[in-house]
Motif scaffolding. Structure first.
Motif, PDB file in Angstrom:
ATOM      1  N   TRP A 160       0.793  -1.225   0.120  1.00  0.00           N
ATOM      2  CA  TRP A 160      -0.089  -0.055  -0.033  1.00  0.00           C
ATOM      3  C   TRP A 160       0.876   1.286   0.106  1.00  0.00           C
ATOM      4  O   TRP A 160       1.882   1.405   0.817  1.00  0.00           O
ATOM      5  CB  TRP A 160      -0.893   0.060   1.094  1.00  0.00           C
ATOM      6  CG  TRP A 160      -1.984  -1.038   1.153  1.00  0.00           C
ATOM      7  CD1 TRP A 160      -1.960  -2.112   1.695  1.00  0.00           C
ATOM      8  CD2 TRP A 160      -3.200  -0.923   0.509  1.00  0.00           C
ATOM      9  NE1 TRP A 160      -3.127  -2.875   1.737  1.00  0.00           N
ATOM     10  CE2 TRP A 160      -3.791  -2.373   0.818  1.00  0.00           C
ATOM     11  CE3 TRP A 160      -3.817  -0.075  -0.570  1.00  0.00           C
ATOM     12  CZ2 TRP A 160      -5.079  -2.354   0.084  1.00  0.00           C
ATOM     13  CZ3 TRP A 160      -4.977  -0.361  -0.934  1.00  0.00           C
ATOM     14  CH2 TRP A 160      -5.754  -1.724  -0.500  1.00  0.00           C
ATOM     15  N   ARG A 161       0.387   2.448  -0.716  1.00  0.00           N
ATOM     16  CA  ARG A 161       1.151   3.638  -0.732  1.00  0.00           C
ATOM     17  C   ARG A 161       0.127   4.574  -0.731  1.00  0.00           C
ATOM     18  O   ARG A 161      -0.932   4.479  -1.399  1.00  0.00           O
ATOM     19  CB  ARG A 161       2.165   3.730  -1.954  1.00  0.00           C
ATOM     20  CG  ARG A 161       3.185   2.767  -1.769  1.00  0.00           C
ATOM     21  CD  ARG A 161       4.030   3.272  -0.713  1.00  0.00           C
ATOM     22  NE  ARG A 161       5.552   2.530  -0.854  1.00  0.00           N
ATOM     23  CZ  ARG A 161       5.597   1.334  -0.298  1.00  0.00           C
ATOM     24  NH1 ARG A 161       4.555   0.906   0.614  1.00  0.00           N
ATOM     25  NH2 ARG A 161       6.861   0.817  -0.449  1.00  0.00           N
ATOM     26  N   THR A 162       0.342   5.806  -0.208  1.00  0.00           N
ATOM     27  CA  THR A 162      -0.237   7.314  -0.261  1.00  0.00           C
ATOM     28  C   THR A 162       0.184   8.036  -0.927  1.00  0.00           C
ATOM     29  O   THR A 162       1.410   8.478  -0.634  1.00  0.00           O
ATOM     30  CB  THR A 162      -0.792   7.382   1.088  1.00  0.00           C
ATOM     31  OG1 THR A 162      -1.341   6.388   1.907  1.00  0.00           O
ATOM     32  CG2 THR A 162      -1.945   8.257   1.315  1.00  0.00           C
ATOM     33  N   PHE A 163      -0.222   8.693  -2.019  1.00  0.00           N
ATOM     34  CA  PHE A 163       0.262   9.784  -2.517  1.00  0.00           C
ATOM     35  C   PHE A 163      -0.392  11.168  -2.586  1.00  0.00           C
ATOM     36  O   PHE A 163      -1.559  11.113  -2.495  1.00  0.00           O
ATOM     37  CB  PHE A 163       0.334   9.570  -4.018  1.00  0.00           C
ATOM     38  CG  PHE A 163       1.188   8.255  -4.623  1.00  0.00           C
ATOM     39  CD1 PHE A 163       2.458   8.092  -4.798  1.00  0.00           C
ATOM     40  CD2 PHE A 163       0.509   7.056  -4.496  1.00  0.00           C
ATOM     41  CE1 PHE A 163       3.118   7.134  -5.081  1.00  0.00           C
ATOM     42  CE2 PHE A 163       0.783   5.874  -4.913  1.00  0.00           C
ATOM     43  CZ  PHE A 163       2.461   5.738  -5.093  1.00  0.00           C
ATOM     44  N   ARG A 164       0.298  12.283  -2.260  1.00  0.00           N
ATOM     45  CA  ARG A 164      -0.413  13.621  -2.467  1.00  0.00           C
ATOM     46  C   ARG A 164      -0.640  13.872  -3.908  1.00  0.00           C
ATOM     47  O   ARG A 164      -0.112  13.982  -4.596  1.00  0.00           O
ATOM     48  CB  ARG A 164       0.875  14.663  -1.965  1.00  0.00           C
ATOM     49  CG  ARG A 164       0.910  14.860  -0.330  1.00  0.00           C
ATOM     50  CD  ARG A 164       0.193  16.124   0.014  1.00  0.00           C
ATOM     51  NE  ARG A 164       0.700  17.167  -0.601  1.00  0.00           N
ATOM     52  CZ  ARG A 164       1.652  17.971  -0.387  1.00  0.00           C
ATOM     53  NH1 ARG A 164       2.464  17.508   1.059  1.00  0.00           N
ATOM     54  NH2 ARG A 164       2.383  19.019  -0.800  1.00  0.00           N
ATOM     55  N   VAL A 165      -2.025  14.247  -3.915  1.00  0.00           N
ATOM     56  CA  VAL A 165      -2.715  14.541  -5.424  1.00  0.00           C
ATOM     57  C   VAL A 165      -1.831  15.685  -6.049  1.00  0.00           C
ATOM     58  O   VAL A 165      -1.794  15.669  -7.130  1.00  0.00           O
ATOM     59  CB  VAL A 165      -4.211  14.626  -5.046  1.00  0.00           C
ATOM     60  CG1 VAL A 165      -4.733  15.122  -6.701  1.00  0.00           C
ATOM     61  CG2 VAL A 165      -4.905  13.373  -4.703  1.00  0.00           C
TER      62      VAL A 165
END
Length: 335
Positions: free
Chosen positions: A196-201
């Motif tokens: 899982w990864r979270t990216f700043r839009v």
């Protein structure tokens, strides 16, 4: 309304609700034959809707963008959600600015029935997004593309620029799109990292749809919230420090879960973990999560180091001192 018109509108509603449908799925949903589905698709095309069809076992129908905007079908709940979203967007840092959202809102609210308009007014007064207007500007086009990919469970590719300025190309399965603490975040499964990864839009560009669908991995709302919370903590903080704890990296990662992001092995028996916050109190809270009995050192700089020491010393004195006298019971007034 004729049955053919009613059925065509139902077909349009299905095509708007999902990126891709097989002919068999549409026929089953509408309780008609696939031949009837093909005729209804042609009727919609004559009305200006661009519907792409593809043959074969993996083929089907999908609603595509055309040269003009055809009418949209919205449920009551979708219309209310859209109106509230437009109201909020008019005051947020979207690239197109408030003018576009205000004109779109005016067109939508003009045709809303009175009961739905009252719902919009009541809900909009209670929805107060915290801090978003102070964040980085986000492209409405990118947000829309990501929202569609999340909805349709479609793999996408995009360019991502990290906080250090390094740009990489990512292949992901998007799961959730969320605003939090002045920024928008995309939570997805990174196919190259197998995690899982979270990216700043606002750091994301060149979204490319692959038209490859995927089966979403199970994830609860609480887990999604935790991923976003961890991503928020990666925004540069006024008070930052490293803690080097006497735990091997794999053991530390097992204990900390998602909060182990950024941790690195110092040696076989020690792990370096970045921690920070708005002030020394938030940094102290982070350090307090190091497991009981695990020794650690920290490079917390001044003046936060002295402020934290003074606070902890006062706490120790309070714990060592005799507890205060019990609260006296208040006497009841005479009758």
């Amino acid at each position: 309304m004729p049955d053919t018109t009613t059925r065509a509108l139902s077909l349009l509603n299905l095509l708007q609700a999902h990126r891709h449908w097989s002919g068999a799925e549409l026929a089953a949903r509408l309780s008609v034959t696939e031949r009837t589905v093909r005729r209804d698709v042609e009727r919609l095309r004559e009305l200006g809707y661009r519907i792409e069809s593809s043959p074969g076992a993996a083929g089907g129908y999908r609603l595509e963008a055309g040269s003009a905007v055809p009418p949209l079908l919205l449920t009551d709940e979708e219309a209310v959600a859209m109106a509230i979203g437009l109201r909020l967007a008019a005051s947020q840092r979207l690239v197109t600015g408030p003018e576009t959202t205000i004109t779109a809102l005016a067109k939508l609210e003009q045709v809303l029935p009175a009961p739905l308009r009252r719902r919009v007014n009541a809900l909009a007064e209670t929805v107060q997004p915290a801090g978003l207007n102070a964040g980085a500007a986000v492209s409405t086009e990118v947000l829309g593309e990501l929202a569609l990919a999340c909805r349709d469970h479609e793999r996408i590719r995009f360019a991502y620029t990290s906080a250090t300025g390094q740009t990489t190309r990512r292949r992901v399965e998007p799961h959730a799109l969320s605003p939090a603490d002045r920024h928008w975040y995309l939570l997805c499964w990174d196919l190259d990292k197998d995690d899982w990864r979270t990216f700043r839009v606002d750091r994301l560009a060149d979204v490319e749809h692959t038209r490859v669908l995927f089966e979403p991995r199970p994830l609860t709302s609480d887990e999604i919230e935790e991923f976003i919370l961890v991503a928020r903590s990666w925004v540069r903080q006024p008070v930052e420090a490293d803690a080097v704890m006497a735990l091997p990296l794999d053991r530390m990662q097992a204990l900390f879960g998602q909060w182990a992001q950024g941790a690195t092995a110092e040696d076989d028996g020690h792990t370096r973990w970045p921690v920070g916050g708005a002030d020394f109190r938030e940094t102290m809270y982070g350090l307090s999560w190091i497991p009981e009995g695990v020794a650690y050192t920290t490079d917390l700089a001044e003046p936060a180091r002295s402020e934290l020491r003074e606070c902890v010393e006062r706490m120790l004195r309070a714990l060592d001192a005799a507890p205060p006298a019990p609260r006296r019971a208040e006497s009841c007034p005479p009758l």
